[in-house]
Design a protein around this motif. Structure first.
Motif, PDB file in Angstrom:
ATOM      1  N   GLY A  98       0.786  -1.228   0.000  1.00  0.00           N
ATOM      2  CA  GLY A  98       0.000   0.000   0.000  1.00  0.00           C
ATOM      3  C   GLY A  98       0.815   1.274   0.000  1.00  0.00           C
ATOM      4  O   GLY A  98       1.985   1.299  -0.379  1.00  0.00           O
ATOM      5  N   CYS A  99       0.164   2.319   0.493  1.00  0.00           N
ATOM      6  CA  CYS A  99       0.691   3.681   0.366  1.00  0.00           C
ATOM      7  C   CYS A  99       1.735   3.968   1.442  1.00  0.00           C
ATOM      8  O   CYS A  99       2.030   3.142   2.303  1.00  0.00           O
ATOM      9  N   ASN A 113       0.648   3.408   4.953  1.00  0.00           N
ATOM     10  CA  ASN A 113       0.757   2.024   5.411  1.00  0.00           C
ATOM     11  C   ASN A 113       2.198   1.670   5.760  1.00  0.00           C
ATOM     12  O   ASN A 113       2.462   0.985   6.741  1.00  0.00           O
ATOM     13  N   THR A 132      -2.111  -4.748   5.077  1.00  0.00           N
ATOM     14  CA  THR A 132      -2.746  -4.846   3.763  1.00  0.00           C
ATOM     15  C   THR A 132      -3.283  -3.509   3.246  1.00  0.00           C
ATOM     16  O   THR A 132      -3.548  -2.592   4.015  1.00  0.00           O
ATOM     17  N   CYS A 133      -3.495  -3.474   1.933  1.00  0.00           N
ATOM     18  CA  CYS A 133      -4.036  -2.295   1.238  1.00  0.00           C
ATOM     19  C   CYS A 133      -5.253  -2.729   0.427  1.00  0.00           C
ATOM     20  O   CYS A 133      -5.263  -3.827  -0.120  1.00  0.00           O
ATOM     21  N   SER A 134      -6.262  -1.863   0.339  1.00  0.00           N
ATOM     22  CA  SER A 134      -7.436  -2.267  -0.446  1.00  0.00           C
ATOM     23  C   SER A 134      -7.841  -1.207  -1.462  1.00  0.00           C
ATOM     24  O   SER A 134      -8.983  -1.152  -1.882  1.00  0.00           O
ATOM     25  N   ILE A 135      -6.902  -0.409  -1.892  1.00  0.00           N
ATOM     26  CA  ILE A 135      -7.265   0.737  -2.717  1.00  0.00           C
ATOM     27  C   ILE A 135      -7.856   0.354  -4.084  1.00  0.00           C
ATOM     28  O   ILE A 135      -8.768   0.997  -4.568  1.00  0.00           O
ATOM     29  N   CYS A 160      -5.924  -1.955   5.763  1.00  0.00           N
ATOM     30  CA  CYS A 160      -7.196  -1.600   5.128  1.00  0.00           C
ATOM     31  C   CYS A 160      -8.064  -2.806   4.782  1.00  0.00           C
ATOM     32  O   CYS A 160      -9.279  -2.745   4.922  1.00  0.00           O
ATOM     33  N   VAL A 204     -12.112   3.817  -0.877  1.00  0.00           N
ATOM     34  CA  VAL A 204     -12.351   3.023   0.342  1.00  0.00           C
ATOM     35  C   VAL A 204     -11.823   3.686   1.606  1.00  0.00           C
ATOM     36  O   VAL A 204     -12.201   3.290   2.709  1.00  0.00           O
ATOM     37  N   VAL A 205     -10.926   4.659   1.448  1.00  0.00           N
ATOM     38  CA  VAL A 205     -10.175   5.126   2.622  1.00  0.00           C
ATOM     39  C   VAL A 205     -11.045   5.589   3.797  1.00  0.00           C
ATOM     40  O   VAL A 205     -10.780   5.231   4.945  1.00  0.00           O
ATOM     41  N   THR A 261     -11.925   2.553   5.624  1.00  0.00           N
ATOM     42  CA  THR A 261     -10.873   1.715   6.205  1.00  0.00           C
ATOM     43  C   THR A 261     -10.029   2.460   7.232  1.00  0.00           C
ATOM     44  O   THR A 261      -9.459   1.835   8.130  1.00  0.00           O
ATOM     45  N   ARG A 262      -9.916   3.782   7.091  1.00  0.00           N
ATOM     46  CA  ARG A 262      -9.025   4.516   8.004  1.00  0.00           C
ATOM     47  C   ARG A 262      -9.780   5.454   8.945  1.00  0.00           C
ATOM     48  O   ARG A 262      -9.163   6.178   9.717  1.00  0.00           O
ATOM     49  N   GLN A 316      -3.931  11.395   4.574  1.00  0.00           N
ATOM     50  CA  GLN A 316      -4.745  11.212   3.355  1.00  0.00           C
ATOM     51  C   GLN A 316      -5.020  12.557   2.714  1.00  0.00           C
ATOM     52  O   GLN A 316      -5.099  12.681   1.496  1.00  0.00           O
TER      53      GLN A 316
HETATM   54 FE1  SF4 Z   1      -3.223   3.386   1.828  1.00  0.00          FE
HETATM   55 FE2  SF4 Z   1      -5.643   3.536   0.749  1.00  0.00          FE
HETATM   56 FE3  SF4 Z   1      -4.200   1.315   0.478  1.00  0.00          FE
HETATM   57 FE4  SF4 Z   1      -5.285   1.967   2.807  1.00  0.00          FE
HETATM   58  S1  SF4 Z   1      -6.372   1.483   0.941  1.00  0.00           S
HETATM   59  S2  SF4 Z   1      -3.184   1.256   2.447  1.00  0.00           S
HETATM   60  S3  SF4 Z   1      -5.111   4.182   2.790  1.00  0.00           S
HETATM   61  S4  SF4 Z   1      -3.704   3.297  -0.371  1.00  0.00           S
END
Ligand code: SF4
Ligand code: 5AD
Length: 460
Positions: A11-12, A15, A47-50, A80, A163-164, A167-168, A199
């Motif tokens: 992820g970003c 993360n 994990t990331c779910s972007i 996420c 999704v952010v 998820t955040r 974000q």
């Molecule tokens: Fe980052 Fe968005 Fe991925 Fe979460 S879903 S890790 S905030 S990029």
């Protein structure tokens, strides 16, 4: 369970930095990090779910972990996808003992104690409404020269595709005082570059009301020892002129702004709930371009959002030509769970999305090919990142965040230490990087000593 852990991160930058905090917290709790999952008592997966069926990839990876469960190892899913899929993860991967979203990490020490006591279904999923941020003094930063500071967590913008916010959690800022304390500690440890993370960093609101985002940037930029301050990511909605002014007035603030536009079409922006128009965005661009410094502008874009017509897409192409970005990160729209866009018909066929993505990237490459030419002959300050032995070049980064590959034939040290800053004359420009020669110009750019490294010496 042995108190060793292995962590994998996707992820970003948020993360990546969360993992640095998780690692620091684990080490504080007596755990030792290992680089091999076979040697670990606890395996964590951040994990990331972007985009792109991220949850399927996570379950696939967890399936691979299955072979390790017989060895008494424990598994934790963080980040996420953990927040998004929640307890479903226990159903699909029963050997997982802990599922926690990022808003719950400040409870990690307690969750770890429960894990050690043998609990098998530990969750940290209920904190999305929290007002609290995760502040820890035990961050294990992976780079000793450049480090992140989270200034704002979560997001309240609810763009239709994203999704952010789910998820955040809610948007919440740290106090300016606590950011300053962390920045000063980093300076004492030898860090010269600080990157503010969030974000939407420019939605920052100091809970104590003391400082605006631009003032906080300047305050950190003025700390003795700090050479560079960056921030990512910004939202056009909250982008104010004082940020440009701050960059103009404060040499340590990097001359780079990442301001994702997502689309050049006002109709698509409306459907995305971005709450600005093309013209409104272009006005912000004109502020940046009117600055005294050459401020590099980069962006994210989505092609194939539901309903995007050929004419809408063409507006993205013309916008790219008008702004002349230094980099564009472009993505095909992908429907994400819980988001409003998931219920809009994903009307653009994948071939069309792919074609639009190709056209956009080709156009952007052409722009970079000519636009980077403006740097030819300039002397830029470059922070050394690594050495490429096959090309006998040093690899570094400019204030504008461009990669600079340079030779050191004119100076004494063939391999200047990672983290040092050097003046480099740009002799060639390519679409994705600059090429140059380090020059012996100690006057123009004072030398710094880097922690653990040698003072850099140049010939006069
Ligand atoms: Fe980052 Fe968005 Fe991925 Fe979460 S879903 S890790 S905030 S990029
Ligand atoms: N589909 C495609 N791209 C997305 N992004 C965020 N959500 C989606 C999605 N559902 C892109 C945006 C954002 C970047 C981090 O990822 O461009 O700025």
């Amino acid at each position: 369970m042995s108190k060793t852990f292995y962590i994998e991160t996707f992820g970003c930058q948020m993360n990546a930095h969360d993992s640095e905090k998780v690692i620091g917290t684990l080490e504080q709790q007596g755990y030792a990090r290992v680089q091999d999952e076979d040697a670990a008592g606890l395996i964590l997966y951040n994990t990331c779910s972007i985009r792109d069926k991220a949850e399927q990839k996570v379950f696939h990876r967890l399936n691979e972990y299955k072979r390790l469960q017989g060895e008494g190892k424990k598994f934790a899913v963080l980040g996420c996808v953990a927040q998004q899929e929640g307890e479903k993860i226990f159903e699909k991967a029963p050997y997982v003992s802990m599922v926690a979203g990022s808003a719950s990490y400040r409870n990690l020490p307690e969750m770890l104690r429960r894990l050690e006591a043998g609990e098998e279904r530990i969750t940290g999923l209920d904190d999305r409404q929290t007002e609290l941020t995760f502040e820890t003094e035990f961050t294990a930063r992976s780079n000793p020269h450049r480090g992140y500071i989270t200034i704002i967590e979560g997001c309240d913008k609810f763009c239709a595709y994203c999704v952010v916010p789910y998820t955040r959690g809610k948007e919440r800022s740290r106090t300016a005082a606590s950011v300053m304390v962390e920045a000063k500690k980093m300076v004492d440890l030898g860090f010269t570059e600080i990157q503010f993370l969030g974000q939407n960093v420019n939605s920052y609101r100091d809970p104590s009301g003391r400082m605006s985002f631009a003032e906080l940037l300047v305050a950190v930029g003025e700390l003795p020892g700090i050479r560079r301050v960056r921030f990512t990511t910004s939202h056009p909605r909250d982008f104010t002129r004082d940020i440009v002014q701050a960059i103009d007035d404060t040499p340590t603030l990097c001359d780079h702004i990442h301001l994702p536009v997502q689309s050049g079409s006002t109709a698509v922006l409306k459907a995305m709930s971005r709450e600005y128009t093309r013209e409104w965005y272009l006005e912000r661009m004109s502020w940046i371009k009117a600055a005294k410094r050459d401020i590099s502008i980069t962006s994210d874009m989505i092609v194939g959002f539901p309903g995007e017509s050929d004419a809408d897409f063409e507006e993205t192409i013309t916008l790219v030509g008008e702004v002349k970005y230094d980099a564009v990160f472009a993505f095909k729209f992908s429907p994400r769970p819980n988001t409003p866009a998931v219920t809009m018909a994903d009307s653009i066929p994948d071939e069309v999305k792919s074609e639009r993505l190709r056209i956009l990237m080709d156009r952007q490459r052409e722009i970079q090919r000519t636009h980077y030419g403006r740097h030819l002959g300039e002397v830029q300050e470059v922070m050394v990142e690594s050495y490429n032995p096959s090309r006998n070049q040093v690899v570094g980064r400019s204030s504008q965040n461009k990669t600079v590959n340079f030779s050191t034939a004119q100076i004494v040290q063939a391999q200047p230490p990672v983290g040092s800053y050097l003046p480099v004359r740009i002799t060639q420009t390519l679409p994705n990087c600059l090429v140059g020669e380090a020059i012996a110009d100690a006057e123009a750019m004072p030398l710094v000593s880097v922690q653990g490294g040698l003072d850099f010496v140049v010939l006069n």
